[in-house]
Scaffold this motif. Structure first.
Motif, PDB file in Angstrom:
ATOM      1  N   ALA A  60       9.994   0.116   9.706  1.00 32.18           N
ATOM      2  CA  ALA A  60       9.611  -0.208  11.131  1.00 32.18           C
ATOM      3  C   ALA A  60       8.440  -1.399  10.740  1.00 32.18           C
ATOM      4  O   ALA A  60       7.638  -1.085   9.885  1.00 32.18           O
ATOM      5  CB  ALA A  60       9.018   0.896  11.809  1.00 32.18           C
ATOM      6  N   GLY A  61       8.604  -2.306  11.811  1.00 31.82           N
ATOM      7  CA  GLY A  61       7.766  -3.281  11.349  1.00 31.82           C
ATOM      8  C   GLY A  61       7.205  -4.027  13.011  1.00 31.82           C
ATOM      9  O   GLY A  61       7.864  -4.086  13.569  1.00 31.82           O
TER      10      GLY A  61
ATOM     11  N   ALA B 243       7.201   9.762   2.261  1.00 34.96           N
ATOM     12  CA  ALA B 243       5.946   8.851   2.071  1.00 34.96           C
ATOM     13  C   ALA B 243       5.916   7.438   3.013  1.00 34.96           C
ATOM     14  O   ALA B 243       7.223   6.980   3.164  1.00 34.96           O
ATOM     15  CB  ALA B 243       5.926   8.407   0.736  1.00 34.96           C
ATOM     16  N   HIS B 244       5.046   7.124   3.425  1.00 32.08           N
ATOM     17  CA  HIS B 244       4.731   5.879   4.071  1.00 32.08           C
ATOM     18  C   HIS B 244       4.180   4.458   3.189  1.00 32.08           C
ATOM     19  O   HIS B 244       3.186   4.658   2.392  1.00 32.08           O
ATOM     20  CB  HIS B 244       3.798   5.637   5.394  1.00 32.08           C
ATOM     21  CG  HIS B 244       4.248   6.707   6.469  1.00 32.08           C
ATOM     22  ND1 HIS B 244       5.060   6.280   7.264  1.00 32.08           N
ATOM     23  CD2 HIS B 244       4.038   8.092   6.605  1.00 32.08           C
ATOM     24  CE1 HIS B 244       5.232   7.404   8.286  1.00 32.08           C
ATOM     25  NE2 HIS B 244       4.661   8.263   7.633  1.00 32.08           N
TER      26      HIS B 244
ATOM     27  N   TRP C 107       7.818   1.277   5.021  1.00 32.46           N
ATOM     28  CA  TRP C 107       9.010   1.559   4.371  1.00 32.46           C
ATOM     29  C   TRP C 107       8.581   3.220   4.273  1.00 32.46           C
ATOM     30  O   TRP C 107       7.994   3.769   3.561  1.00 32.46           O
ATOM     31  CB  TRP C 107       9.045   1.111   2.865  1.00 32.46           C
ATOM     32  CG  TRP C 107       9.190  -0.371   3.067  1.00 32.46           C
ATOM     33  CD1 TRP C 107       8.276  -1.480   3.298  1.00 32.46           C
ATOM     34  CD2 TRP C 107      10.472  -1.037   2.838  1.00 32.46           C
ATOM     35  NE1 TRP C 107       8.911  -2.593   3.355  1.00 32.46           N
ATOM     36  CE2 TRP C 107      10.116  -2.656   2.923  1.00 32.46           C
ATOM     37  CE3 TRP C 107      11.714  -0.884   2.782  1.00 32.46           C
ATOM     38  CZ2 TRP C 107      11.065  -3.502   2.858  1.00 32.46           C
ATOM     39  CZ3 TRP C 107      12.897  -1.795   2.551  1.00 32.46           C
ATOM     40  CH2 TRP C 107      12.408  -3.041   2.697  1.00 32.46           C
ATOM     41  N   ILE C 108       9.562   3.907   4.843  1.00 31.04           N
ATOM     42  CA  ILE C 108       9.663   5.342   4.935  1.00 31.04           C
ATOM     43  C   ILE C 108      10.579   6.137   4.177  1.00 31.04           C
ATOM     44  O   ILE C 108      11.881   5.871   4.625  1.00 31.04           O
ATOM     45  CB  ILE C 108       9.325   5.872   6.448  1.00 31.04           C
ATOM     46  CG1 ILE C 108       8.332   5.065   7.114  1.00 31.04           C
ATOM     47  CG2 ILE C 108       9.124   7.263   6.481  1.00 31.04           C
ATOM     48  CD1 ILE C 108       8.633   5.106   8.793  1.00 31.04           C
TER      49      ILE C 108
ATOM     50  N   ILE D  23       0.875  -1.358  -0.020  1.00 33.28           N
ATOM     51  CA  ILE D  23       0.022   0.075  -0.047  1.00 33.28           C
ATOM     52  C   ILE D  23       0.818   1.085   0.078  1.00 33.28           C
ATOM     53  O   ILE D  23       1.565   1.439   0.937  1.00 33.28           O
ATOM     54  CB  ILE D  23      -0.941  -0.197   1.349  1.00 33.28           C
ATOM     55  CG1 ILE D  23      -1.887  -1.433   1.346  1.00 33.28           C
ATOM     56  CG2 ILE D  23      -1.990   1.127   1.399  1.00 33.28           C
ATOM     57  CD1 ILE D  23      -2.728  -1.260   2.411  1.00 33.28           C
ATOM     58  N   THR D  24       1.124   2.040  -1.052  1.00 32.05           N
ATOM     59  CA  THR D  24       2.174   3.161  -1.285  1.00 32.05           C
ATOM     60  C   THR D  24       1.435   4.222  -0.904  1.00 32.05           C
ATOM     61  O   THR D  24       0.137   4.513  -0.839  1.00 32.05           O
ATOM     62  CB  THR D  24       2.288   3.128  -2.742  1.00 32.05           C
ATOM     63  OG1 THR D  24       1.253   3.283  -3.441  1.00 32.05           O
ATOM     64  CG2 THR D  24       3.012   1.833  -3.071  1.00 32.05           C
ATOM     65  N   GLY D  25       2.254   5.237  -0.414  1.00 30.29           N
ATOM     66  CA  GLY D  25       1.781   6.581  -0.281  1.00 30.29           C
ATOM     67  C   GLY D  25       2.177   7.504  -1.426  1.00 30.29           C
ATOM     68  O   GLY D  25       2.942   7.154  -2.501  1.00 30.29           O
ATOM     69  N   ASN D  26       1.720   8.808  -1.387  1.00 33.29           N
ATOM     70  CA  ASN D  26       1.917   9.703  -2.561  1.00 33.29           C
ATOM     71  C   ASN D  26       3.337  10.221  -2.534  1.00 33.29           C
ATOM     72  O   ASN D  26       4.011  10.536  -1.476  1.00 33.29           O
ATOM     73  CB  ASN D  26       0.975  10.927  -2.148  1.00 33.29           C
ATOM     74  CG  ASN D  26      -0.522  10.551  -2.582  1.00 33.29           C
ATOM     75  OD1 ASN D  26      -0.880   9.370  -3.169  1.00 33.29           O
ATOM     76  ND2 ASN D  26      -1.457  11.312  -2.271  1.00 33.29           N
TER      77      ASN D  26
END
Length: 208
Positions: free
Chosen positions: A155-156, A195-196, A176-177, A42-45
């Protein structure tokens, strides 16, 4: 820039592994693990523009593998490599968005893991991870092709479900940041979002 970052990353991971090896050999019953996994990214912008516009990759299925070397009871050095293939999407108000190309994403990191099935083979054991790595995007549109790599912090959280000696199920949510590296892609810097990118995965953890 891409190749030098990957070489540096690989060198650090190798050095840590070699330093840890003597202590591993002295621990009875402690061994490495390999976890092939599948899931959904699930990707961030990458960028948010005016009046609701945005640039991002679409959410997509992903595949990967994670390796782990225990350092001591309840602490392990882990490394992972994941791959997802989605679309490059421009978000537009009212219309929702339009796909303008494709994006293949490689995700890699080295991290420390706390918890998990460190001293037993069966049962349910939660764990947390934190580390650093990178994301490489191979982008292809109708008028250009390019590649961009950026540093990513990870971080997980997750849980191991032990089935038998050397076999467990692993469920993990990992963030993944990082920022998209426009300078790598198009030659100049344009500051984007931090992005996250959430990888929700399930895998089979194999002990050796």
């Amino acid at each position: 820039m891409t190749s030098s970052f990957i070489r540096s990353f690989a060198g650090v991971a190798t050095a840590v592994t070699l330093l840890a090896a003597p202590s591993l050999s002295a621990q009875t019953g402690v061994g490495a693990h390999l976890t092939p996994f599948a899931g959904y990214l699930i990707t961030g912008n990458w960028y948010d523009g005016p009046i609701g516009t945005s640039i991002a990759t679409t959410n997509a299925p992903m595949l990967g593998v994670q390796g782990a070397i225990p350092l001591t009871r309840g602490v392990a050095l882990v490394g992972s490599l994941g791959y997802a293939s989605g679309d490059l999407r421009i978000g537009l108000p009212l219309l929702g968005g339009v796909n303008v190309g494709s994006a293949k994403t490689w995700m890699y990191d080295a991290a420390l893991e706390l918890g998990g099935l460190s001293d037993r083979s069966k049962g349910i054991a939660p764990f947390v991870t934190g580390g650093i790595g990178g994301m490489t995007n191979d982008i292809k549109a109708s008028v250009f092709e390019t590649r961009a790599s950026n540093v990513a912090f990870t971080a997980g959280v997750g849980v191991d479900v032990g089935v038998s000696d050397g076999l467990a199920l692993r469920f993990q949510a990992k963030d993944w940041i990082g920022r998209f590296n426009s300078e790598d892609a198009i030659g100049f810097r344009a500051e984007g979002n931090l992005a996250h990118n959430w990888a929700l995965t399930a895998g089979v953890k194999l002990g050796f």
